[in-house]
Design a protein around this motif. Structure first.
Motif, PDB file in Angstrom:
ATOM      1  N   LEU A   1       0.826  -1.213   0.000  1.00  0.00           N
ATOM      2  CA  LEU A   1       0.000   0.000   0.000  1.00  0.00           C
ATOM      3  C   LEU A   1       0.863   1.266   0.000  1.00  0.00           C
ATOM      4  O   LEU A   1       0.580   2.229  -0.717  1.00  0.00           O
ATOM      5  CB  LEU A   1      -0.932   0.003   1.214  1.00  0.00           C
ATOM      6  CG  LEU A   1      -2.041  -1.054   1.223  1.00  0.00           C
ATOM      7  CD1 LEU A   1      -2.829  -0.987   2.528  1.00  0.00           C
ATOM      8  CD2 LEU A   1      -2.977  -0.857   0.038  1.00  0.00           C
ATOM      9  N   THR A   2       1.924   1.266   0.799  1.00  0.00           N
ATOM     10  CA  THR A   2       2.822   2.426   0.843  1.00  0.00           C
ATOM     11  C   THR A   2       3.536   2.609  -0.484  1.00  0.00           C
ATOM     12  O   THR A   2       3.686   3.739  -0.981  1.00  0.00           O
ATOM     13  CB  THR A   2       3.853   2.273   1.980  1.00  0.00           C
ATOM     14  OG1 THR A   2       3.170   2.029   3.211  1.00  0.00           O
ATOM     15  CG2 THR A   2       4.701   3.525   2.115  1.00  0.00           C
ATOM     16  N   ALA A   3       3.995   1.497  -1.070  1.00  0.00           N
ATOM     17  CA  ALA A   3       4.665   1.570  -2.365  1.00  0.00           C
ATOM     18  C   ALA A   3       3.711   2.067  -3.449  1.00  0.00           C
ATOM     19  O   ALA A   3       4.122   2.842  -4.336  1.00  0.00           O
ATOM     20  CB  ALA A   3       5.224   0.197  -2.737  1.00  0.00           C
ATOM     21  N   ALA A   4       2.446   1.637  -3.399  1.00  0.00           N
ATOM     22  CA  ALA A   4       1.470   2.107  -4.383  1.00  0.00           C
ATOM     23  C   ALA A   4       1.262   3.613  -4.275  1.00  0.00           C
ATOM     24  O   ALA A   4       1.185   4.328  -5.289  1.00  0.00           O
ATOM     25  CB  ALA A   4       0.144   1.367  -4.187  1.00  0.00           C
ATOM     26  N   PHE A   5       1.185   4.129  -3.046  1.00  0.00           N
ATOM     27  CA  PHE A   5       1.044   5.575  -2.843  1.00  0.00           C
ATOM     28  C   PHE A   5       2.281   6.303  -3.382  1.00  0.00           C
ATOM     29  O   PHE A   5       2.160   7.333  -4.072  1.00  0.00           O
ATOM     30  CB  PHE A   5       0.872   5.867  -1.351  1.00  0.00           C
ATOM     31  CG  PHE A   5       0.603   7.313  -1.035  1.00  0.00           C
ATOM     32  CD1 PHE A   5      -0.695   7.787  -0.901  1.00  0.00           C
ATOM     33  CD2 PHE A   5       1.652   8.210  -0.854  1.00  0.00           C
ATOM     34  CE1 PHE A   5      -0.947   9.121  -0.608  1.00  0.00           C
ATOM     35  CE2 PHE A   5       1.418   9.541  -0.553  1.00  0.00           C
ATOM     36  CZ  PHE A   5       0.112   9.996  -0.438  1.00  0.00           C
ATOM     37  N   ALA A   6       3.463   5.781  -3.074  1.00  0.00           N
ATOM     38  CA  ALA A   6       4.696   6.424  -3.536  1.00  0.00           C
ATOM     39  C   ALA A   6       4.818   6.383  -5.055  1.00  0.00           C
ATOM     40  O   ALA A   6       5.319   7.336  -5.670  1.00  0.00           O
ATOM     41  CB  ALA A   6       5.900   5.738  -2.888  1.00  0.00           C
ATOM     42  N   TYR A   7       4.345   5.308  -5.676  1.00  0.00           N
ATOM     43  CA  TYR A   7       4.464   5.145  -7.128  1.00  0.00           C
ATOM     44  C   TYR A   7       3.453   6.005  -7.880  1.00  0.00           C
ATOM     45  O   TYR A   7       3.815   6.712  -8.842  1.00  0.00           O
ATOM     46  CB  TYR A   7       4.279   3.668  -7.484  1.00  0.00           C
ATOM     47  CG  TYR A   7       4.462   3.351  -8.944  1.00  0.00           C
ATOM     48  CD1 TYR A   7       5.737   3.271  -9.496  1.00  0.00           C
ATOM     49  CD2 TYR A   7       3.362   3.112  -9.770  1.00  0.00           C
ATOM     50  CE1 TYR A   7       5.915   2.966 -10.841  1.00  0.00           C
ATOM     51  CE2 TYR A   7       3.519   2.814 -11.114  1.00  0.00           C
ATOM     52  CZ  TYR A   7       4.801   2.736 -11.648  1.00  0.00           C
ATOM     53  OH  TYR A   7       4.969   2.437 -12.990  1.00  0.00           O
ATOM     54  N   TYR A   8       2.191   5.966  -7.427  1.00  0.00           N
ATOM     55  CA  TYR A   8       1.134   6.654  -8.172  1.00  0.00           C
ATOM     56  C   TYR A   8       0.949   8.109  -7.745  1.00  0.00           C
ATOM     57  O   TYR A   8       0.623   8.969  -8.573  1.00  0.00           O
ATOM     58  CB  TYR A   8      -0.192   5.903  -8.011  1.00  0.00           C
ATOM     59  CG  TYR A   8      -0.216   4.577  -8.728  1.00  0.00           C
ATOM     60  CD1 TYR A   8      -0.302   4.521 -10.117  1.00  0.00           C
ATOM     61  CD2 TYR A   8      -0.139   3.379  -8.025  1.00  0.00           C
ATOM     62  CE1 TYR A   8      -0.315   3.298 -10.783  1.00  0.00           C
ATOM     63  CE2 TYR A   8      -0.146   2.159  -8.674  1.00  0.00           C
ATOM     64  CZ  TYR A   8      -0.236   2.121 -10.070  1.00  0.00           C
ATOM     65  OH  TYR A   8      -0.242   0.917 -10.721  1.00  0.00           O
TER      66      TYR A   8
ATOM     67  N   LEU B   1       7.258   8.201  -7.791  1.00  0.00           N
ATOM     68  CA  LEU B   1       8.592   7.627  -7.623  1.00  0.00           C
ATOM     69  C   LEU B   1       8.744   6.403  -8.512  1.00  0.00           C
ATOM     70  O   LEU B   1       7.754   5.736  -8.841  1.00  0.00           O
ATOM     71  CB  LEU B   1       8.822   7.225  -6.163  1.00  0.00           C
ATOM     72  CG  LEU B   1       8.921   8.350  -5.133  1.00  0.00           C
ATOM     73  CD1 LEU B   1       9.048   7.752  -3.734  1.00  0.00           C
ATOM     74  CD2 LEU B   1      10.087   9.273  -5.431  1.00  0.00           C
ATOM     75  N   PRO B   2       9.969   6.056  -8.926  1.00  0.00           N
ATOM     76  CA  PRO B   2      10.190   4.802  -9.668  1.00  0.00           C
ATOM     77  C   PRO B   2       9.779   3.596  -8.823  1.00  0.00           C
ATOM     78  O   PRO B   2       9.739   3.671  -7.585  1.00  0.00           O
ATOM     79  CB  PRO B   2      11.703   4.807  -9.922  1.00  0.00           C
ATOM     80  CG  PRO B   2      12.141   6.212  -9.731  1.00  0.00           C
ATOM     81  CD  PRO B   2      11.200   6.831  -8.742  1.00  0.00           C
ATOM     82  N   LEU B   3       9.507   2.472  -9.498  1.00  0.00           N
ATOM     83  CA  LEU B   3       9.013   1.288  -8.792  1.00  0.00           C
ATOM     84  C   LEU B   3       9.971   0.847  -7.696  1.00  0.00           C
ATOM     85  O   LEU B   3       9.549   0.566  -6.569  1.00  0.00           O
ATOM     86  CB  LEU B   3       8.788   0.145  -9.790  1.00  0.00           C
ATOM     87  CG  LEU B   3       8.301  -1.179  -9.186  1.00  0.00           C
ATOM     88  CD1 LEU B   3       6.955  -1.001  -8.504  1.00  0.00           C
ATOM     89  CD2 LEU B   3       8.223  -2.260 -10.268  1.00  0.00           C
ATOM     90  N   GLY B   4      11.261   0.761  -8.002  1.00  0.00           N
ATOM     91  CA  GLY B   4      12.234   0.333  -6.994  1.00  0.00           C
ATOM     92  C   GLY B   4      12.267   1.259  -5.801  1.00  0.00           C
ATOM     93  O   GLY B   4      12.307   0.820  -4.646  1.00  0.00           O
ATOM     94  N   ALA B   5      12.230   2.571  -6.062  1.00  0.00           N
ATOM     95  CA  ALA B   5      12.243   3.551  -4.980  1.00  0.00           C
ATOM     96  C   ALA B   5      10.971   3.459  -4.143  1.00  0.00           C
ATOM     97  O   ALA B   5      11.003   3.610  -2.912  1.00  0.00           O
ATOM     98  CB  ALA B   5      12.402   4.954  -5.548  1.00  0.00           C
ATOM     99  N   ALA B   6       9.834   3.204  -4.803  1.00  0.00           N
ATOM    100  CA  ALA B   6       8.559   3.093  -4.088  1.00  0.00           C
ATOM    101  C   ALA B   6       8.560   1.897  -3.149  1.00  0.00           C
ATOM    102  O   ALA B   6       8.123   1.989  -1.994  1.00  0.00           O
ATOM    103  CB  ALA B   6       7.412   2.980  -5.087  1.00  0.00           C
TER     104      ALA B   6
ATOM    105  N   LEU C   1       1.985  11.540   3.001  1.00  0.00           N
ATOM    106  CA  LEU C   1       2.322  10.119   3.118  1.00  0.00           C
ATOM    107  C   LEU C   1       2.223   9.652   4.566  1.00  0.00           C
ATOM    108  O   LEU C   1       1.740   8.548   4.839  1.00  0.00           O
ATOM    109  CB  LEU C   1       3.732   9.872   2.579  1.00  0.00           C
ATOM    110  CG  LEU C   1       4.259   8.431   2.697  1.00  0.00           C
ATOM    111  CD1 LEU C   1       3.298   7.441   2.044  1.00  0.00           C
ATOM    112  CD2 LEU C   1       5.642   8.311   2.079  1.00  0.00           C
ATOM    113  N   ALA C   2       2.645  10.481   5.506  1.00  0.00           N
ATOM    114  CA  ALA C   2       2.566  10.104   6.920  1.00  0.00           C
ATOM    115  C   ALA C   2       1.118   9.870   7.343  1.00  0.00           C
ATOM    116  O   ALA C   2       0.806   8.866   7.997  1.00  0.00           O
ATOM    117  CB  ALA C   2       3.203  11.194   7.784  1.00  0.00           C
TER     118      ALA C   2
END
Length: 428
Positions: A106-113, A117-122, A340-341
């Motif tokens: 879920l956090t990576a999805a927020f960071a990506y979309y 951010l790039p997928l790896g960074a997310a 994000l927090a």
């Protein structure tokens, strides 16, 4: 600030906290909240008396956070009040593995979309922010050997495990930053970073903890040369377990937590003391039991190690949170970081807990409180510095530092202000 001023500041702060200042008690502030406030006032946000640059001091901060997490994990493992069985550990295990994975996704999805951010960074950011913290969550952690509160047990054991289960996602994110996704990359990650590193860590921790317990008991029975140095034994076990795991590329945090549990449980069994087994089934509001036999016959290494390590844990918390305040600037408070927090606290944590515990039989009230007390802190700081030292590009490193610091600060403030009222209602 000069060394003399630092000695005066930390000495005075230790005395104030040691005396349990009535002012702090009336405000119902957690120690971390007090340390953070002082750090922010002295740091570049207000006075500017000192500034700690995490990019330039990444190696130092990584080591400080690493030591703090190791001490906290060992202490938490020593305090675990029940034997290891699926009936008692099913909830924290599902939180540490299933809910952890959902939280990263879920956090990576927020960071990506949302943050683009790039997928790896997310994925890397999701791994940094997903684990709950064993250092700053002392008010919702198991307090002593024999503490049978189900909420404290659940949060403590989850934090002890998920500091290890987050590492595979850190490595996956770093790998995807340097290479495009492929079946070969994912397959190698599953075999090496998930299966091998986790299984080896648990094996090393359990075996070494049990072996030390047997060695100590045999020496006590065969020798009358006086008491052993329990503090050295505990620190030695931490260093040995963690070092072997680093050599074998296994997850040392998970191994240290497992070693502490194995040491204490083995000592109980060898001494013929039966550990309590009813803690998870107890209803909130029941009187908190005291395990008198355990208090009277506490395993020597476990008890001696705790007496030495708990002050070290509190001191490391003080130093790291003060430094945290010295890393913040006014412009650290970006919309991206705060957004994000809040997403992490209000959406990711409750949703991941509820989904992870589906069908577990855990009381809904327990699930709701666990879903709120997802404290982020020194563990996230360590993973961040690990990524920076590993070679995270400077632009990403700067953004991740700002985001992670804001998440930790808001967690200290929000969870710190709500922990005592909510824990009081839990026991009412």
């Amino acid at each position: 600030m000069s060394n003399a001023v630092w000695f005066v500041l930390i000495g005075a702060l230790l005395i104030v906290m040691g005396l349990r200042s009535p002012f702090v008690q009336r405000l119902r502030l957690t120690p971390a909240t007090v340390y953070l406030a002082i750090g922010i006032v002295l740091g570049p946000t207000v006075i500017g008396a000192f500034h700690f640059n995490p990019l330039k001091q990444a190696h130092l901060l990584e080591v400080l956070a690493e030591v703090a997490v190791l001490l906290s994990l060992f202490i938490a493992g020593m305090k675990m009040p029940v034997p290891v069985s699926w009936r008692h550990w099913r909830v924290p295990v599902r939180l540490a593995f299933v809910s952890m994975t959902i939280s990263v996704v879920l956090t990576a999805a927020f960071a990506y979309y949302v943050l683009d951010l790039p997928l790896g960074a997310a994925i890397l950011l999701g791994g940094i922010l997903a684990p709950t913290d064993p250092v700053l969550a002392s008010d919702v952690q198991v307090r002593h050997m024999g503490d049978e509160d189900p909420l404290r047990f659940t949060l403590t054991s989850e934090a002890g495990m998920n500091d290890g289960t987050a590492f595979p996602f850190i490595m996956l994110g770093l790998a995807l930053l340097s290479a495009p996704p492929s079946f070969e990359l994912v397959g190698l990650w599953v075999l090496k970073d998930v299966l091998w590193s986790t299984a080896v860590a648990l094996t090393i921790g359990v075996v070494m903890g049990h072996v030390l317990a047997r060695i100590v008991r045999k020496q006590r029975l065969l020798s009358d040369q006086g008491p052993l140095l329990d503090d050295f034994l505990g620190l030695g076990l931490i260093g040995l377990v963690y070092g072997v795991c680093l050599l074998l590329e296994a997850w040392g945090f998970l191994a240290v937590f497992a070693a502490a549990i194995a040491l204490r449980q083995s000592e109980l069994q060898l001494a013929g003391i039966r550990a309590p087994t009813e803690n998870v089934e107890r209803e909130p509001g029941d009187s908190e039991p005291v395990d008198e036999p355990l208090r009277q016959h506490s395993p020597p290494v476990s008890e001696g190690a705790l007496l030495f390590k708990e002050p070290l844990e509190r001191l490391s918390e003080l130093v790291l949170v003060l430094l945290l305040g010295g890393m913040l600037f006014l412009n650290s408070w970006s919309v991206r970081a705060v957004g994000l927090a809040l997403f992490l606290f209000v959406v990711v944590r409750p949703v991941s807990v509820l989904l992870g515990l589906l069908g577990s039989g855990a009381p809904f009230r327990l699930q709701m409180l666990v879903g709120w007390f997802g404290v982020r802190g020194i563990g996230s700081m360590y993973y961040l510095m690990f990524a920076v030292v590993f070679g995270l590009p400077q632009e990403l490193a700067s953004e991740f530092i700002h985001i992670t610091l804001i998440v930790i600060v808001l967690s200290i403030v929000i969870h710190g202000l709500t922990v005592k009222p909510m824990m009081s209602r839990w026991w009412s």
